[in-house]
Design a protein around this motif. Structure first.
Motif, mmCIF file in Angstrom:
data_model
loop_
_atom_site.group_PDB
_atom_site.id
_atom_site.type_symbol
_atom_site.label_atom_id
_atom_site.label_comp_id
_atom_site.label_asym_id
_atom_site.label_seq_id
_atom_site.Cartn_x
_atom_site.Cartn_y
_atom_site.Cartn_z
ATOM 1 N N GLY A 35 21.906 -39.598 -19.762
ATOM 2 C CA GLY A 35 20.665 -40.259 -19.384
ATOM 3 C C GLY A 35 19.613 -39.286 -18.884
ATOM 4 O O GLY A 35 19.713 -38.072 -19.074
ATOM 5 N N THR A 36 18.598 -39.827 -18.237
ATOM 6 C CA THR A 36 17.490 -39.012 -17.735
ATOM 7 C C THR A 36 17.372 -39.119 -16.224
ATOM 8 O O THR A 36 17.846 -40.072 -15.607
ATOM 9 C CB THR A 36 16.152 -39.439 -18.374
ATOM 10 N N ALA A 37 16.742 -38.118 -15.634
ATOM 11 C CA ALA A 37 16.500 -38.092 -14.192
ATOM 12 C C ALA A 37 15.075 -37.615 -13.953
ATOM 13 O O ALA A 37 14.567 -36.759 -14.688
ATOM 14 C CB ALA A 37 17.497 -37.164 -13.498
ATOM 15 N N GLU A 38 14.442 -38.185 -12.940
ATOM 16 C CA GLU A 38 13.102 -37.766 -12.550
ATOM 17 C C GLU A 38 13.225 -36.853 -11.331
ATOM 18 O O GLU A 38 13.733 -37.262 -10.282
ATOM 19 C CB GLU A 38 12.222 -38.977 -12.226
ATOM 20 N N LEU A 39 12.774 -35.625 -11.466
ATOM 21 C CA LEU A 39 12.901 -34.622 -10.408
ATOM 22 C C LEU A 39 11.526 -34.239 -9.887
ATOM 23 O O LEU A 39 10.584 -34.065 -10.668
ATOM 24 C CB LEU A 39 13.602 -33.376 -10.943
ATOM 25 N N ASP A 40 11.419 -34.088 -8.582
ATOM 26 C CA ASP A 40 10.153 -33.709 -7.949
ATOM 27 C C ASP A 40 10.451 -32.584 -6.959
ATOM 28 O O ASP A 40 11.114 -32.804 -5.940
ATOM 29 C CB ASP A 40 9.547 -34.913 -7.225
ATOM 30 N N ALA A 41 9.988 -31.381 -7.263
ATOM 31 C CA ALA A 41 10.325 -30.216 -6.456
ATOM 32 C C ALA A 41 9.071 -29.503 -5.973
ATOM 33 O O ALA A 41 8.137 -29.280 -6.748
ATOM 34 C CB ALA A 41 11.181 -29.236 -7.254
ATOM 35 N N THR A 62 13.597 -33.752 -4.676
ATOM 36 C CA THR A 62 14.123 -35.118 -4.650
ATOM 37 C C THR A 62 14.424 -35.547 -6.076
ATOM 38 O O THR A 62 13.891 -34.997 -7.039
ATOM 39 C CB THR A 62 13.118 -36.089 -4.012
ATOM 40 N N GLY A 63 15.319 -36.530 -6.192
ATOM 41 C CA GLY A 63 15.739 -36.985 -7.506
ATOM 42 C C GLY A 63 16.952 -36.206 -7.989
ATOM 43 O O GLY A 63 17.230 -35.099 -7.521
ATOM 44 N N GLY A 64 17.694 -36.795 -8.899
ATOM 45 C CA GLY A 64 18.875 -36.120 -9.431
ATOM 46 C C GLY A 64 20.056 -36.206 -8.481
ATOM 47 O O GLY A 64 19.990 -36.796 -7.400
ATOM 48 N N ALA A 65 21.139 -35.579 -8.879
ATOM 49 C CA ALA A 65 22.388 -35.680 -8.117
ATOM 50 C C ALA A 65 22.457 -34.701 -6.957
ATOM 51 O O ALA A 65 23.340 -34.825 -6.104
ATOM 52 C CB ALA A 65 23.576 -35.444 -9.053
ATOM 53 N N ASP A 66 21.562 -33.723 -6.912
ATOM 54 C CA ASP A 66 21.649 -32.705 -5.863
ATOM 55 C C ASP A 66 20.347 -32.564 -5.095
ATOM 56 O O ASP A 66 19.892 -31.456 -4.805
ATOM 57 C CB ASP A 66 22.060 -31.358 -6.454
ATOM 58 N N ALA A 67 19.745 -33.699 -4.735
ATOM 59 C CA ALA A 67 18.510 -33.663 -3.952
ATOM 60 C C ALA A 67 18.748 -32.892 -2.650
ATOM 61 O O ALA A 67 19.811 -32.970 -2.040
ATOM 62 C CB ALA A 67 18.038 -35.069 -3.654
ATOM 63 N N ARG A 113 4.128 -27.360 -7.084
ATOM 64 C CA ARG A 113 4.895 -28.607 -7.231
ATOM 65 C C ARG A 113 5.272 -28.769 -8.686
ATOM 66 O O ARG A 113 4.414 -28.665 -9.569
ATOM 67 C CB ARG A 113 4.080 -29.809 -6.759
ATOM 68 N N LEU A 114 6.551 -29.008 -8.943
ATOM 69 C CA LEU A 114 7.041 -29.229 -10.303
ATOM 70 C C LEU A 114 7.641 -30.621 -10.409
ATOM 71 O O LEU A 114 8.560 -30.967 -9.660
ATOM 72 C CB LEU A 114 8.120 -28.200 -10.660
#
Length: 500
Positions: A35-41, A62-67, A113-114
């Motif tokens: 699937g997909t994940a939305e990541l904000d770094a 934030t977001g994903g399995a390792d926020a 910010r990515l």
């Protein structure tokens, strides 16, 4: 509490952003869509991008399995150690400490910010074991400090599974290249974001030209030791194995270089720096010396038959070892956060940027470096001879210790000269390393006997049987005697092979 993970990955880019079918690559039996994940770094750095200049990244994601907060430290091309800390609003003190040697008194601020949409897939074998994780990331970068603008791109990442065989990455890359996918020009998303948005760029790394003069060779060695201290700082703070020893060696190499090549670098400038390096080496040595002694004492005690171990010797040794380690760790961490240490790092940077060279620096290396090495070797020879003329005991012990220190200095000057002088200098480096090891065994015996005497006195005061301490003391005396018996022949062989 921080967790550390070794990250081995490769990044790619493609004109059509497509990902070819990877089923059947090597032992890949299936590609599982996750699937997909939305990541904000948000990435943090100093205003002059000191972390990015050292290929270090610090982000809050934030977001994903390792926020959480992620600090990535380079290990080798394509390999980084990622230190993870749970989410918080401000940069965790733990992570700030790990980059203190890089940022010094600088402040960490948000720089980029990515936001990424990550399409994830697992590569698994016939038994369902994960081999690697593949992601296709659609990225938007926004500059937050030191510039402006945005950038967008799509990239492919292939990350090796924990405990996986790195060979799978080569096989996957071969398939990707056949499909028109090419390795990324950027080492990280942050590097690409900084390059593609308007604003300041990381300071380029020093890329000195091929050494030509004596000064070129000496400064290349100095620069390498400065870099080693900076690179090892986070590992020392984390109490990584051998990190304290390796940093201590780097400080000693620098001091030795300043002393040996006095016709190349102005000692009016380098002597005060050498004094500070001696201070740092001493602070690093507090814990290291205790660690070596504890290891040696544990080994010799373990070699004794149980019938010869009288009283709670092992327990007393364990208490002594733990007390020394804990105290030295607290002290060392204080040293690494001190103004004195950070000022020393600033001074080393200034030395590398504007070296205090003398006339000898412009001369050909073959003459200048060889002369310095010969002088160091001659001093070793004199010290070994003087020590062996002394009767066995404290004076000889001290003399051999001084010879060992000079052997180290000669080894380091030979290392510096090896690129210019070749095989003879390399051979001398090996010989001095061998001599240093032999004399190190002797000095370890001296230190172990001193410690045994102290432990025995404490045990006696507590009413414990001290037989075992005396037995170990006698064994260490014999160990030192064997070194003294071996040394003359060893030294004769070394002198015969001296060609530099």
């Amino acid at each position: 509490m921080a967790d550390t993970k070794r990250e081995i990955e490769r990044k790619y880019e493609s004109d059509d952003s497509g990902l070819p079918d990877l089923t059947g690559v090597a032992v890949v039996a299936d590609v599982i869509d996750k699937g997909t994940a939305e990541l904000d770094a948000t990435y943090y750095d100093t205003s002059d991008l000191r972390l990015a200049s050292a290929s270090i990244t610090l982000r809050r994601r934030t977001g994903g399995a390792d926020a959480g907060w992620h600090l990535k430290l380079p290990v080798a091309p394509g390999i980084r150690d990622e230190i993870q800390v749970p989410l918080s609003d401000a940069v965790p003190d733990e992570l700030t400490g790990l980059v203190r040697a890089r940022i010094r008194e600088g402040q960490l601020v948000p720089v980029v910010r990515l936001r990424s949409t990550r399409d994830l897939r697992d590569l698994v074998d016939a038994d369902g074991r994960q081999l690697a994780e593949v992601s296709v990331d659609t990225v938007r970068a926004d500059r937050l400090f030191g510039g402006e603008g945005t950038a967008q791109w799509t990239e492919i990442e292939v990350e090796l599974a924990d405990g996986g065989n790195p060979a799978i990455l080569d096989k996957v890359e071969k398939r990707l290249r056949k499909a028109g996918v090419r390795p990324s020009k950027s080492t990280s998303k942050l590097a690409r974001a900084l390059a593609e948005t308007k604003g300041g760029q990381p300071r380029p790394k020093d890329e000195p030209a091929e050494p030509v003069t004596a000064g070129d060779h000496v400064l290349a060695y100095v620069r390498a030791q400065r870099d080693a201290i900076l690179d090892l700082d986070p590992a020392v703070r984390q109490d990584a194995e051998e990190s304290v020893h390796d940093m201590r060696v780097a400080t000693r190499r620098l001091r030795s270089t300043f002393k040996s090549f006095r016709t190349v670098l102005d000692r009016k400038v380098t002597d005060p720096i050498g004094d500070e390096l001696k201070w740092l080496a001493g602070e690093l040595g507090v814990g290291r010396d205790h660690e070596v002694l504890a290891e040696r004492l544990g080994t010799v005690l373990g070699e004794l038959p149980p019938a010869l171990v009288h009283g709670p010797v092992s327990e007393r040794l364990g208490t002594w070892s733990e007390a020394g380690h804990g105290g030295s760790r607290r002290r060392l961490l204080g040293v690494l956060d001190s103004a004195r240490y950070l000022t020393l790092l600033d001074t080393l940077d200034a030395l590398v940027a504007e070296p205090p060279v003398l006339k000898g620096a412009a001369k050909k290396p073959e003459k200048v470096l060889a002369e310095a090495v010969r002088k160091d070797f001659a001093k070793v020879s004199a010290l070994v001879g003087e020590a062996m003329e002394q009767p066995s005991g404290a004076d000889r012990d001290l003399g051999l210790h001084e010879a060992r220190k000079r052997a180290k200095r000669t080894r380091y000057s030979a290392e510096t000269a090896t690129p210019a002088l070749g095989v003879p200098a390399k051979a001398l480096t090996r010989s001095m390393k061998s001599l240093q090891s032999l004399l190190g065994d002797h000095q370890d015996s001296v230190m172990v006997r001193t410690t045994l005497g102290e432990l025995s006195a404490v045990a006696h005061a507590a009413g414990e049987d001290t037989f075992t301490y005396g037995l170990l003391y006698g064994r260490e005396e014999r160990r030192a005697a064997r070194v003294e018996e071996t040394l003359p022949e060893e030294w004769k062989t070394i002198k015969a092979s001296m060609e530099v």
